[in-house]
Scaffold this active site. Structure first.
Site, short mmCIF file in Angstrom:
data_model
loop_
_atom_site.label_atom_id
_atom_site.label_comp_id
_atom_site.label_asym_id
_atom_site.label_seq_id
_atom_site.Cartn_x
_atom_site.Cartn_y
_atom_site.Cartn_z
CE LYS A 6 34.18 57.71 23.90
NZ LYS A 6 32.68 57.74 23.96
N GLY A 34 25.29 48.50 22.69
CA GLY A 34 26.11 48.89 24.40
C GLY A 34 25.38 47.77 25.62
CB ILE A 64 30.06 55.38 35.35
CG1 ILE A 64 29.32 56.98 34.50
CG2 ILE A 64 28.72 55.89 36.15
CD1 ILE A 64 30.10 58.30 34.89
CE1 TYR A 69 36.81 56.07 25.90
CE2 TYR A 69 38.03 57.14 28.03
CZ TYR A 69 36.40 56.41 26.92
OH TYR A 69 35.08 56.65 27.93
NE ARG A 88 31.46 43.27 20.11
CZ ARG A 88 32.78 42.75 20.41
NH1 ARG A 88 33.04 41.72 18.91
NH2 ARG A 88 33.79 42.87 21.13
N GLY A 103 26.80 46.21 28.74
CA GLY A 103 27.97 47.57 29.23
C GLY A 103 27.75 47.39 30.71
CD GLN A 104 30.50 51.57 34.85
OE1 GLN A 104 31.06 52.60 33.89
NE2 GLN A 104 31.00 51.79 36.33
CG ASP A 164 29.76 44.26 15.89
OD1 ASP A 164 30.77 45.24 16.28
OD2 ASP A 164 31.25 43.18 15.83
C1 AKB Z 1 37.96 55.35 31.89
O1 AKB Z 1 38.26 55.15 32.89
O2 AKB Z 1 38.50 55.80 30.78
C2 AKB Z 1 36.09 55.50 31.64
C3 AKB Z 1 36.38 56.90 31.93
C4 AKB Z 1 36.35 58.19 32.34
O3 AKB Z 1 35.49 57.27 30.18
N1 AKB Z 1 36.01 55.29 32.24
#
Ligand code: AKB
Length: 320
Positions: free
Chosen positions: A147, A8, A173, A143, A35, A11-12, A53
Site C-alpha cells: 500500500k 474487483g 470498513i 499488505y 474475477r 468485493g466488499q 483480472d
Molecule cells: C484489512 O484489515 O486488511 C483491511 C484494511 C484496514 O485495509 N480492512
C-alpha cells in the site's frame, strides 16, 4: 460523460461502489469487473459485467476498449491477513495488478484512476493517536508495504505523466451487503453477524484493540467525493487519511448489548493481533476535510443500529 470500470466489483467495497456509481452515472456507464467471485444479481441486472483480472493485461485492454473506459477504479487487493499467509500473492496482485492498471490508464490517456490505500501504510513507529497525514510509513505487513508502494507509484504517475490518480487510506470498513475477506478488521463485521445469529462472538483480537473504522455509506461518500473533487484543490493525491470513528472491541460489544442485552463476547487473539497493534488508534483527516470537504455521518451507535437491523432482516428471510 464517464465510462467507469471497477476492477474487483464483487468485493466488499467494489460491490456497493459499483451500484452507487451506476445510480449516479447510469448503469451502462459503469462496468463491473469481476474475477472469480460470482457477482450478485443486483450487479448483473443493473449494468455490464465482465470477467477482469488485474494481472491479465490483455484481458483488461479488451474490456477497456470494448466499453471505451476512461476512469478505472482498482478495488482488487489481497488484504492484511491473507497477505501474511501468502506474501508473494499479496505482492503479485497488489503491485503487478496496480502497475498494469496504471500503465493501461497512461496508454489510453484515461481521465482518472482511483487507487485505494489503507491505514495499513502505518506501522508500529507511527504516532498512534490522531495519526498525521504526513508521518512515518514503516508498515510491518506485506499488505502495508504494497500500500505504501502503491501510494508512491500513484503519486509518481501524477508527477511524471500529469495523470489524475487519486486514493484514500481506508480504515476498517463495516458493511452488511458483501462480507470482507482476509482483512484484520473483518472482526468488526463478523461481530454483528454472530450477534444476530448466535448472540455470541469470539474475537480474534483482544478487547482493548482500538482501530479507525468507517461504515459503508461513509466509505461510498468519501470515495465518490474524492473522485469528484476539483483536481486543482488537491494538496495530496493517493494518500488521503479519512477518519470516521474509532472504538475498542469492548466498546463495540457494549453498543451491541444496547440492542441484544444477552450478547456475549470472548477473546482468542491470533496472528492478527500483532497486525492490529501495529496500526493507529485514530487518524487526522483534516487534509481531506479541507481539500474536498470530507465529513462522516455515522458514529458507532448509529452504525450498530443500522447493521443489526439489516442483518436481522437477512436472518429472518433465511439468507444467513
Ligand atoms: C484489512 O484489515 O486488511 C483491511 C484494511 C484496514 O485495509 N480492512
Amino acid at each position: 460523460m464517464k465510462n467507469i470500470l471497477v476492477v474487483g466489483s464483487a468485493g466488499q467495497i467494489g460491490s456497493e461502489l459499483t451500484l452507487a456509481l451506476r445510480n449516479i452515472y447510469g448503469g451502462d456507464q459503469v462496468v463491473a469487473g469481476v474475477r472469480k467471485t460470482k457477482p450478485s444479481e443486483k450487479l448483473l441486472e443493473t449494468g455490464p459485467c465482465e470477467v477482469v483480472d488485474a494481472l491479465d493485461k490483455e484481458g483488461l485492454v479488451s474490456v477497456v476498449d470494448k466499453y471505451k473506459v476512461d476512469v478505472i477504479i482498482n478495488m482488487a487487493a489481497i488484504l492484511s491477513g491473507t497477505g501474511e499467509k501468502n506474501p508473494m500473492l499479496a505482492w503479485d496482485v497488489n503491485m503487478n495488478g496496480l502497475i498494469n492498471i496504471l500503465e493501461l490508464a497512461r496508454e489510453r490517456k484515461m481521465k482518472q484512476v482511483l487507487v485505494p490505500s489503507s491505514i495499513a501504510v502505518f506501522g508500529p513507529t507511527t504516532p498512534v493517536d490522531n495519526t498525521p497525514q504526513e508521518t512515518i510509513l514503516k508498515p510491518t505487513t506485506i499488505y502495508g508495504v504494497t500500500k505504501v508502494a502503491g501510494e508512491l507509484l500513484g503519486d509518481y504517475y501524477v508527477k511524471k505523466y500529469g495523470m489524475d490518480v487519486r486514493g484514500l487510506r481506508y480504515p476498517g470498513i463495516i458493511s452488511h451487503e458483501t462480507l470482507p475477506g482476509g482483512g484484520t478488521t473483518d472482526y468488526a463485521v463478523a461481530i454483528y453477524y454472530e450477534a444476530i445469529k448466535n448472540k455470541k462472538y469470539t474475537c480474534f483480537v483482544n478487547e482493548k484493540t482500538r482501530l479507525p473504522m468507517m461504515y459503508m455509506p461513509d466509505c461510498l461518500k468519501a470515495t465518490i467525493d474524492l473522485m469528484e473533487a476539483d483536481f486543482d484543490k488537491l494538496n495530496y493525491h493517493c494518500d488521503y487519511n479519512v477518519g470516521a470513528m474509532d472504538f475498542t472491541v469492548a466498546e463495540m460489544a457494549e453498543s451491541i448489548k444496547k440492542h441484544i442485552p444477552d450478547f456475549e463476547i470472548s477473546y482468542e487473539p491470533d496472528f492478527r493481533q500483532d497486525i492490529a497493534d501495529s496500526w493507529p488508534n485514530s487518524v487526522d483527516d483534516s487534509a481531506a476535510r479541507k481539500d474536498w470537504g470530507w465529513k462522516p455521518d455515522y458514529d458507532l451507535d448509529a452504525m450498530t443500529e443500522d447493521m443489526l437491523k439489516a442483518i436481522g432482516e437477512k436472518h429472518k428471510k433465511g439468507l444467513i
